[in-house]
Design an enzyme around this catalytic site. Sequence first.
Site, PDB file in Angstrom:
ATOM      1  N   ARG A 190      13.274 -73.744 107.890  1.00 50.70           N
ATOM      2  CA  ARG A 190      12.907 -74.825 106.972  1.00 50.70           C
ATOM      3  C   ARG A 190      12.785 -76.156 107.695  1.00 50.70           C
ATOM      4  O   ARG A 190      12.458 -77.154 107.068  1.00 50.70           O
ATOM      5  CB  ARG A 190      13.973 -74.950 105.886  1.00 50.70           C
ATOM      6  CG  ARG A 190      13.589 -74.296 104.548  1.00 50.70           C
ATOM      7  CD  ARG A 190      14.803 -74.412 103.653  1.00 50.70           C
ATOM      8  NE  ARG A 190      14.534 -74.415 102.249  1.00 50.70           N
ATOM      9  CZ  ARG A 190      14.659 -73.366 101.449  1.00 50.70           C
ATOM     10  NH1 ARG A 190      14.932 -72.186 101.939  1.00 50.70           N
ATOM     11  NH2 ARG A 190      14.502 -73.502 100.150  1.00 50.70           N
ATOM     12  N   ARG A 246      12.721 -70.326  85.866  1.00 53.45           N
ATOM     13  CA  ARG A 246      13.234 -69.191  86.663  1.00 53.45           C
ATOM     14  C   ARG A 246      14.593 -68.708  86.149  1.00 53.45           C
ATOM     15  O   ARG A 246      15.515 -69.490  85.976  1.00 53.45           O
ATOM     16  CB  ARG A 246      13.354 -69.628  88.126  1.00 53.45           C
ATOM     17  CG  ARG A 246      14.023 -68.572  89.002  1.00 53.45           C
ATOM     18  CD  ARG A 246      13.777 -68.786  90.454  1.00 53.45           C
ATOM     19  NE  ARG A 246      14.412 -69.967  90.983  1.00 53.45           N
ATOM     20  CZ  ARG A 246      14.252 -70.398  92.244  1.00 53.45           C
ATOM     21  NH1 ARG A 246      13.461 -69.750  93.054  1.00 53.45           N
ATOM     22  NH2 ARG A 246      14.871 -71.475  92.651  1.00 53.45           N
ATOM     23  N   ARG A 277      20.067 -70.594  88.003  1.00 55.82           N
ATOM     24  CA  ARG A 277      20.835 -71.091  89.145  1.00 55.82           C
ATOM     25  C   ARG A 277      21.350 -72.502  88.884  1.00 55.82           C
ATOM     26  O   ARG A 277      20.652 -73.313  88.296  1.00 55.82           O
ATOM     27  CB  ARG A 277      19.951 -71.076  90.401  1.00 55.82           C
ATOM     28  CG  ARG A 277      19.913 -69.705  91.038  1.00 55.82           C
ATOM     29  CD  ARG A 277      18.886 -69.573  92.106  1.00 55.82           C
ATOM     30  NE  ARG A 277      18.737 -70.754  92.949  1.00 55.82           N
ATOM     31  CZ  ARG A 277      17.839 -70.829  93.934  1.00 55.82           C
ATOM     32  NH1 ARG A 277      17.056 -69.810  94.179  1.00 55.82           N
ATOM     33  NH2 ARG A 277      17.737 -71.909  94.662  1.00 55.82           N
ATOM     34  N   LYS A 286       8.218 -66.803  97.164  1.00 56.28           N
ATOM     35  CA  LYS A 286       8.626 -66.117  98.396  1.00 56.28           C
ATOM     36  C   LYS A 286       9.596 -64.966  98.086  1.00 56.28           C
ATOM     37  O   LYS A 286       9.415 -63.862  98.576  1.00 56.28           O
ATOM     38  CB  LYS A 286       9.303 -67.101  99.365  1.00 56.28           C
ATOM     39  CG  LYS A 286       8.412 -68.255  99.804  1.00 56.28           C
ATOM     40  CD  LYS A 286       9.123 -69.183 100.776  1.00 56.28           C
ATOM     41  CE  LYS A 286      10.348 -69.879 100.210  1.00 56.28           C
ATOM     42  NZ  LYS A 286      10.085 -70.781  99.066  1.00 56.28           N
ATOM     43  N   ARG A 334      14.422 -80.825  95.808  1.00 56.68           N
ATOM     44  CA  ARG A 334      14.091 -79.705  96.709  1.00 56.68           C
ATOM     45  C   ARG A 334      12.621 -79.739  97.092  1.00 56.68           C
ATOM     46  O   ARG A 334      12.253 -79.463  98.229  1.00 56.68           O
ATOM     47  CB  ARG A 334      14.443 -78.364  96.061  1.00 56.68           C
ATOM     48  CG  ARG A 334      15.931 -78.159  95.878  1.00 56.68           C
ATOM     49  CD  ARG A 334      16.390 -76.739  96.139  1.00 56.68           C
ATOM     50  NE  ARG A 334      15.725 -75.736  95.357  1.00 56.68           N
ATOM     51  CZ  ARG A 334      16.001 -75.463  94.084  1.00 56.68           C
ATOM     52  NH1 ARG A 334      16.923 -76.155  93.446  1.00 56.68           N
ATOM     53  NH2 ARG A 334      15.364 -74.513  93.457  1.00 56.68           N
TER      54      ARG A 334
HETATM   55  P1  ADP Z   1      10.749 -68.949  95.848  1.00 57.11           P
HETATM   56  O1  ADP Z   1      11.583 -67.804  96.403  1.00 57.11           O
HETATM   57  O2  ADP Z   1       9.554 -69.251  96.713  1.00 57.11           O
HETATM   58  O3  ADP Z   1      11.552 -70.154  95.537  1.00 57.11           O
HETATM   59  P2  ADP Z   1      10.606 -67.263  93.445  1.00 57.11           P
HETATM   60  O4  ADP Z   1      10.154 -65.946  93.963  1.00 57.11           O
HETATM   61  O5  ADP Z   1      12.025 -67.416  93.106  1.00 57.11           O
HETATM   62  O6  ADP Z   1      10.132 -68.436  94.466  1.00 57.11           O
HETATM   63  O7  ADP Z   1       9.679 -67.611  92.171  1.00 57.11           O
HETATM   64  C1  ADP Z   1       9.881 -68.798  91.417  1.00 57.11           C
HETATM   65  C2  ADP Z   1       9.561 -68.529  89.937  1.00 57.11           C
HETATM   66  O8  ADP Z   1       8.148 -68.326  89.781  1.00 57.11           O
HETATM   67  C3  ADP Z   1      10.227 -67.289  89.360  1.00 57.11           C
HETATM   68  O9  ADP Z   1      10.587 -67.575  88.026  1.00 57.11           O
HETATM   69  C4  ADP Z   1       9.131 -66.213  89.418  1.00 57.11           C
HETATM   70  O10 ADP Z   1       9.273 -65.237  88.383  1.00 57.11           O
HETATM   71  C5  ADP Z   1       7.871 -67.038  89.212  1.00 57.11           C
HETATM   72  N1  ADP Z   1       6.688 -66.524  89.951  1.00 57.11           N
HETATM   73  C6  ADP Z   1       6.659 -66.015  91.206  1.00 57.11           C
HETATM   74  N2  ADP Z   1       5.391 -65.682  91.556  1.00 57.11           N
HETATM   75  C7  ADP Z   1       4.601 -66.007  90.507  1.00 57.11           C
HETATM   76  C8  ADP Z   1       3.170 -65.920  90.252  1.00 57.11           C
HETATM   77  N3  ADP Z   1       2.329 -65.428  91.177  1.00 57.11           N
HETATM   78  N4  ADP Z   1       2.732 -66.355  89.059  1.00 57.11           N
HETATM   79  C9  ADP Z   1       3.591 -66.857  88.141  1.00 57.11           C
HETATM   80  N5  ADP Z   1       4.924 -66.975  88.308  1.00 57.11           N
HETATM   81  C10 ADP Z   1       5.435 -66.554  89.481  1.00 57.11           C
HETATM   82  P1  ADP Z   2      14.284 -71.848  96.484  1.00 58.33           P
HETATM   83  O1  ADP Z   2      14.129 -70.400  96.113  1.00 58.33           O
HETATM   84  O2  ADP Z   2      14.276 -72.728  95.278  1.00 58.33           O
HETATM   85  O3  ADP Z   2      13.340 -72.300  97.550  1.00 58.33           O
HETATM   86  P2  ADP Z   2      16.556 -71.153  98.159  1.00 58.33           P
HETATM   87  O4  ADP Z   2      17.346 -70.113  97.457  1.00 58.33           O
HETATM   88  O5  ADP Z   2      15.656 -70.693  99.247  1.00 58.33           O
HETATM   89  O6  ADP Z   2      15.745 -72.018  97.068  1.00 58.33           O
HETATM   90  O7  ADP Z   2      17.524 -72.273  98.761  1.00 58.33           O
HETATM   91  C1  ADP Z   2      18.504 -72.891  97.959  1.00 58.33           C
HETATM   92  C2  ADP Z   2      19.246 -73.927  98.786  1.00 58.33           C
HETATM   93  O8  ADP Z   2      19.898 -73.291  99.893  1.00 58.33           O
HETATM   94  C3  ADP Z   2      18.369 -75.002  99.428  1.00 58.33           C
HETATM   95  O9  ADP Z   2      18.119 -76.082  98.542  1.00 58.33           O
HETATM   96  C4  ADP Z   2      19.259 -75.425 100.621  1.00 58.33           C
HETATM   97  O10 ADP Z   2      20.315 -76.279 100.201  1.00 58.33           O
HETATM   98  C5  ADP Z   2      19.864 -74.115 101.054  1.00 58.33           C
HETATM   99  N1  ADP Z   2      19.033 -73.447 102.079  1.00 58.33           N
HETATM  100  C6  ADP Z   2      18.363 -72.270 101.963  1.00 58.33           C
HETATM  101  N2  ADP Z   2      17.729 -71.967 103.097  1.00 58.33           N
HETATM  102  C7  ADP Z   2      17.992 -72.985 103.973  1.00 58.33           C
HETATM  103  C8  ADP Z   2      17.597 -73.261 105.313  1.00 58.33           C
HETATM  104  N3  ADP Z   2      16.795 -72.436 106.006  1.00 58.33           N
HETATM  105  N4  ADP Z   2      18.061 -74.402 105.878  1.00 58.33           N
HETATM  106  C9  ADP Z   2      18.877 -75.235 105.224  1.00 58.33           C
HETATM  107  N5  ADP Z   2      19.259 -75.036 103.952  1.00 58.33           N
HETATM  108  C10 ADP Z   2      18.827 -73.925 103.322  1.00 58.33           C
END
Ligand code: ADP
Ligand code: ADP
Length: 217
Positions: free
Chosen positions: A89, A128, A161, A14, A172
């Site tokens: 969420r 990541r 992170r 995302k 998560r």
């Molecule tokens: P989210 O915001 O949904 O948690 P991220 O954008 O942080 O996901 O992506 C999670 C990890 O996966 C990062 O290390 C990113 O570089 C990798 N990633 C994202 N999209 C792809 C893809 N299409 N193929 C392979 N790796 C990806």
């Molecule tokens: P990821 O990229 O791995 O999905 P995020 O950066 O989106 O992780 O979120 C990290 C943490 O921040 C979550 O595990 C949660 O604790 C908190 N968080 C983020 N967005 C929300 C939300 N919409 N509601 C509640 N907690 C959230």
Amino acid sequence: MTYVVLMGGPGAGKGTQAKRLRKELGLPQIATGDLFRENLRNETELGKLARTYMDVGELVPDEVTVAMVKERLSRPDCANGALLDGFPRTINQADALQTLLAEMCEKVHIAPYIHVNPDILLKRLAGRWTCSDCGHVYHVLFNPPQQAGICDIDGSPLYQRVDDTEATQKRRIEVYFEQTAPLLDYYRDKELLVEINGEQSIEQVHEDLVQAIRNTD
Ligand code: ADP
Ligand code: ADP
């Protein structure tokens, strides 16, 4: 105005996609995780509260999360809409978003669901690395920087992170299935959900997303 709710599990891509879409569509990215991390860095009360949940992979309570998003959406850069990344969420948060947007005579236009299987989600989270300055996200295997540990864009060091430990990652993903996955039906029922295959290259996922979003215009 265009309000896009990006759906998908932790690690689905995302954030990666929102950053690309932001440039292409000229909409701000509202990432609740990033907003909480900014509060953590600034040591605000909200940051201290959020940390207790983030460190263990649980969700921050709806009330504080919704209040934070409400404030963010009221800023001038959201005048043309926004890309919501990581919010809502829970069903409660989704209802609150409907109310918030209705107050502005607006609505969610599309909820693209970046679909990635759980075993791949875990691999994505495990590799990541994030830029300590601009927040750009890399993956050690799937999307490596040109120079290990250094951001291609601004040369700053990359970090993992603190909530990207194995135990927290697993939690998560569980929390996602328990509390967030029900939102897929929520948006499907409103005919807003568009499924995107998230197990393609970053480029291909981007193209599919742009096409889906443009089709709603
Ligand atoms: P989210 O915001 O949904 O948690 P991220 O954008 O942080 O996901 O992506 C999670 C990890 O996966 C990062 O290390 C990113 O570089 C990798 N990633 C994202 N999209 C792809 C893809 N299409 N193929 C392979 N790796 C990806
Ligand atoms: P990821 O990229 O791995 O999905 P995020 O950066 O989106 O992780 O979120 C990290 C943490 O921040 C979550 O595990 C949660 O604790 C908190 N968080 C983020 N967005 C929300 C939300 N919409 N509601 C509640 N907690 C959230």
